[in-house]
Enzyme design. Structure first.
Site, short mmCIF file in Angstrom:
data_model
loop_
_atom_site.label_atom_id
_atom_site.label_comp_id
_atom_site.label_asym_id
_atom_site.label_seq_id
_atom_site.Cartn_x
_atom_site.Cartn_y
_atom_site.Cartn_z
N ASP A 43 -6.12 3.14 -12.71
CA ASP A 43 -6.44 1.96 -13.53
C ASP A 43 -7.76 2.24 -14.23
O ASP A 43 -8.81 1.67 -13.89
CB ASP A 43 -6.51 0.72 -12.65
N GLY A 50 -1.87 6.31 -2.46
CA GLY A 50 -3.02 6.15 -3.35
C GLY A 50 -4.05 5.18 -2.77
O GLY A 50 -5.26 5.42 -2.81
N HIS A 51 -3.55 4.08 -2.19
CA HIS A 51 -4.46 3.12 -1.56
C HIS A 51 -5.13 3.73 -0.32
O HIS A 51 -6.31 3.50 -0.06
CB HIS A 51 -3.71 1.86 -1.12
N GLN A 86 -9.69 -0.60 -15.93
CA GLN A 86 -10.21 -1.50 -14.89
C GLN A 86 -11.48 -0.93 -14.28
O GLN A 86 -12.47 -1.64 -14.07
CB GLN A 86 -9.15 -1.70 -13.82
N GLN A 110 -4.94 -12.70 -12.75
CA GLN A 110 -4.87 -11.51 -13.61
C GLN A 110 -3.45 -11.21 -14.11
O GLN A 110 -3.22 -10.19 -14.73
CB GLN A 110 -5.45 -10.29 -12.89
N LEU A 157 0.81 -1.22 0.00
CA LEU A 157 0.00 0.00 0.00
C LEU A 157 0.84 1.27 0.00
O LEU A 157 1.91 1.32 0.60
CB LEU A 157 -0.92 0.00 1.23
#
Ligand code: PAF
Length: 285
Positions: free
Chosen positions: A152, A36-37, A155, A61, A33
């Protein structure tokens, strides 16, 4: 913060929160982490009363030549950061907990159209792996709201369509990309960069900003993108793609498209970086 490793314990903790009338938020991550997380967790806290963060490096993935084996796994430090961010529950399952019968013959979720092109074309099977694990996490945690980062971008579009197409009663919240002071989008993969690569990596975002300004002012798309690719190559990057798309559908942008997103993926050495920038072009420009 409580930490659980099994689906049974996750369900029990979420059920207890629900009995108290709490709204459940989920932040799916692969760990390692960074700020951003943590921003995802903070956003989840604004939209929910009980925040679950999952940490699972999802083998499904990753392509055969990708970085599954070396992807940084830093659970103790991640747990410390989540605790500080007032996350309520950490769900950190092992591969055998997520895929008890293995991955051969597993039912998989494929989200057509938005999964195609861009990263979908360069990383075959990647979005199927993401959509499958996110569907499983949604089934396990049954959140009211889930938060995903705009870094992402494709995503996020895949997950929005997944939820809409399969009637999942989950609000998807997008978190704007968190950047270092020099503009580089935060990513766990930035840790792979050596000092020289780290120094040149912000060129991706500065290029996106410059190209977006030119395109918004009416510059022709093809030559503008070609000049961007040439500029990145001259700086030593290997460009996977640099494309202009419509913001929601991710379909190629036509001359009348006004809501635009520029998306880039490029390698600095062995490290693949992605970034994007949304902007608007006035009709008729
Ligand atoms: O963005 C990620 O970290 C992953 O793709 C996700 C959404 C946690 C699924 O494994």
């Amino acid at each position: 913060m409580k930490t659980v490793h099994s689906v049974r314990e996750l369900r029990a903790a979420v059920a207890a929160a629900r009995r108290q009338g709490l709204r459940i938020g989920l932040v799916p991550t692969m760990g390692n982490l960074h700020a951003g997380h943590i921003a995802l967790v903070e956003t989840a806290r604004r939209h929910a009363d009980f925040v679950v963060t999952s940490i699972f490096v999802n083998p499904l993935q990753f392509g055969p030549s990708e970085d599954l084996a070396t992807y940084p796994r830093t659970l103790a430090e991640d747990s410390r950061q989540l605790n500080e961010a007032h996350c309520d529950l950490l769900f950190a399952p092992a591969v055998a907990e997520m895929y008890p019968k293995g991955m051969d013959g597993l039912t998989r979720v494929n989200v057509p159209e938005v999964s195609e092109g861009l990263c979908g074309a360069r990383r075959p099977g990647h979005f199927e792996g993401v959509a499958t694990v996110v569907t499983k996490l949604f089934q396990m945690a049954q959140p009211d709201v889930a938060v995903f980062g705009e870094k992402d971008y494709q995503q996020l579009a895949v997950i929005r369509k997944l939820v809409q197409d399969l009637d999942m009663p989950i609000e998807i919240v997008a978190q704007p990309t968190v950047r270092a002071t020099d503009g580089l989008a935060l990513s766990s993969r930035n840790g792979y960069l050596d000092d020289g690569q780290r120094a040149s990596a912000p060129c991706l975002y500065s290029l996106l900003r410059r190209l977006a300004d030119q395109l918004a002012a009416g510059a022709a798309v093809e030559p503008t993108l070609a000049s961007g690719v040439a500029e990145l190559q001259a700086q030593g990057l290997r460009v996977d793609y640099l494309e202009l798309r419509e913001q929601l559908s991710l379909q190629p942008a036509g001359p009348a498209t006004t809501a635009l997103v520029l998306l880039v993926a490029a390698y600095l050495g062995q490290t693949r970086l992605i970034d994007n920038l949304s902007f608007r072009r006035r009709p008729g420009v």
